[in-house]
Design a protein around this motif. Structure first.
Motif, mmCIF file in Angstrom:
data_model
loop_
_atom_site.group_PDB
_atom_site.id
_atom_site.type_symbol
_atom_site.label_atom_id
_atom_site.label_comp_id
_atom_site.label_asym_id
_atom_site.label_seq_id
_atom_site.Cartn_x
_atom_site.Cartn_y
_atom_site.Cartn_z
ATOM 1 N N ALA A 108 0.838 -1.204 0.000
ATOM 2 C CA ALA A 108 0.000 0.000 0.000
ATOM 3 C C ALA A 108 0.875 1.258 0.000
ATOM 4 N N LEU A 109 0.489 2.232 -0.805
ATOM 5 C CA LEU A 109 1.178 3.524 -0.837
ATOM 6 C C LEU A 109 0.421 4.480 0.083
ATOM 7 N N THR A 110 1.073 4.916 1.144
ATOM 8 C CA THR A 110 0.378 5.697 2.170
ATOM 9 C C THR A 110 0.946 7.107 2.347
ATOM 10 N N ALA A 111 1.868 7.516 1.464
ATOM 11 C CA ALA A 111 2.488 8.833 1.603
ATOM 12 C C ALA A 111 2.906 9.342 0.233
ATOM 13 N N ASP A 112 3.524 10.511 0.209
ATOM 14 C CA ASP A 112 4.009 11.056 -1.054
ATOM 15 C C ASP A 112 5.403 10.545 -1.386
ATOM 16 N N VAL B 215 7.827 6.661 -1.247
ATOM 17 C CA VAL B 215 7.829 5.200 -1.103
ATOM 18 C C VAL B 215 9.169 4.793 -0.506
ATOM 19 N N TYR B 216 9.132 3.882 0.467
ATOM 20 C CA TYR B 216 10.348 3.436 1.148
ATOM 21 C C TYR B 216 10.422 1.922 1.008
ATOM 22 N N PRO C 281 2.900 10.860 -8.985
ATOM 23 C CA PRO C 281 4.318 10.491 -8.878
ATOM 24 C C PRO C 281 4.785 10.591 -7.431
ATOM 25 N N ARG C 282 5.718 9.743 -7.067
ATOM 26 C CA ARG C 282 6.257 9.739 -5.714
ATOM 27 C C ARG C 282 7.775 9.632 -5.724
ATOM 28 N N ASP C 283 8.415 10.258 -4.750
ATOM 29 C CA ASP C 283 9.834 10.008 -4.531
ATOM 30 C C ASP C 283 9.979 8.594 -3.984
ATOM 31 N N VAL C 284 11.031 7.913 -4.403
ATOM 32 C CA VAL C 284 11.232 6.521 -4.003
ATOM 33 C C VAL C 284 12.619 6.371 -3.389
ATOM 34 N N TYR C 285 12.664 5.772 -2.206
ATOM 35 C CA TYR C 285 13.923 5.470 -1.519
ATOM 36 C C TYR C 285 14.043 3.951 -1.424
ATOM 37 N N VAL C 286 15.198 3.419 -1.834
ATOM 38 C CA VAL C 286 15.415 1.970 -1.848
ATOM 39 C C VAL C 286 16.731 1.662 -1.143
#
Length: 287
Positions: free
Chosen positions: A209-213, A215-216, A256-261
């Motif tokens: 689930a995507l719950t913010a602006d 993604v982690y 669109p979302r910023d993504v941290y991996v």
């Protein structure tokens, strides 16, 4: 990675950087340990700082780390296990004050998301989670105000400065499937907190689930927890997902979302090599 028009920024890195197994492999033979973070920052745009999970770090450490990396480098900071594992998110105001006073704010513009990892025994409790999320400072100015309430343990080692007031981002990594409840997701959405998407070789549940602006993502290993390398097909699957989250095509709301991996399959030295490979695949998929 740069941000394309209409697309969130993707940052891919590793969890931690002090691993003996990496020396003479990812780290060139003879590289002084004091320069390992500098080497990491030349290869990746971010790293997950995990020593902060085990104990409160010192302001001079945070300042040294910030000075070792480029201006656009970002540290994700793992929140104190005293808060998450010992207090179990209950009655945490003093512990949070100490955490933010310990030097986290010395990272300045290099401070990225703050991660709270929960133990597997921690089940979703709406009142507990709501109270915890309500108590998290939403900006660095709020964090400073909270840090100023630190206790005597940090009397001579508190960092109580900010260079600017910036929004803070949070991510929550539960390991109980009870956090998939609709009420849990709504709480996280209401507080703009990312529900971590974790690959754990099936040991713990995976939430999508995507719950913010933002993604982690934490990649602990697909086949063997912390040990196995990722195959090219596995990495291509992640690259496609990351591209969809970054440009919004993979999100139900189209945003669109910023993504941290962060790769955490470090036991056999795979993490930095897999991170590099994924960076290349995401760039290929986005071109």
């Amino acid at each position: 990675m740069t941000r394309a028009a209409g697309r969130g920024r993707v940052r891919i890195g590793v969890s931690g950087w002090r691993y003996a197994r990496w020396r003479g492999d990812f780290y060139p033979r003879g590289l002084p340990q004091r320069r390992e973070l500098e080497h990491i920052s030349m290869a990746f745009p971010t790293v997950e700082l995990n020593g902060s999970f085990y104990s409160l770090q010192r302001p001079d450490s945070y300042r040294r780390w910030a000075d070792s990396v480029p201006e656009d480098f970002v540290f994700a900071v793992k929140g104190s296990r005293y808060v998450s594992h010992m207090l179990r998110l209950r009655n945490v105001e003093q512990a949070l004050a100490n955490f933010f006073a310990s030097g986290v704010l010395a990272l300045g513009p290099r401070l990225g998301p703050i991660l709270w990892q929960l133990p597997a025994r921690q089940r979703f409790d709406a009142d507990v989670l709501a109270s915890f999320l309500d108590g998290l400072p939403q900006t660095t100015a709020e964090a400073l105000a909270l840090a100023e309430r630190h206790d005597e343990r940090l009397k001579d080692r508190a960092w109580l400065e900010i260079d600017a007031d910036r929004p803070l981002r949070y991510a929550l990594e539960p390991r109980s499937d009870t956090f998939a409840a609709d009420s849990s997701l709504r709480l996280l959405q209401d507080h703009g907190t990312a529900l971590v998407i974790a690959d754990t070789a099936g040991k713990w549940p995976r939430f999508d689930a995507l719950t913010a602006d933002h993604v982690y993502i934490r990649l602990h290993g697909a086949q063997m927890l912390y040990h196995s390398a990722y195959t090219e097909p596995e990495l291509r699957e992640w690259a496609a997902l990351i591209r969809g989250w970054a440009d919004g095509t993979g999100a139900a709301d189209g945003k669109p979302r910023d993504v941290y991996v962060y790769f955490d399959n470090d036991a056999r030295g795979h993490a930095p090599h897999d991170a590099r490979a994924l960076i290349d695949l995401v760039a290929e998929a986005s071109s």
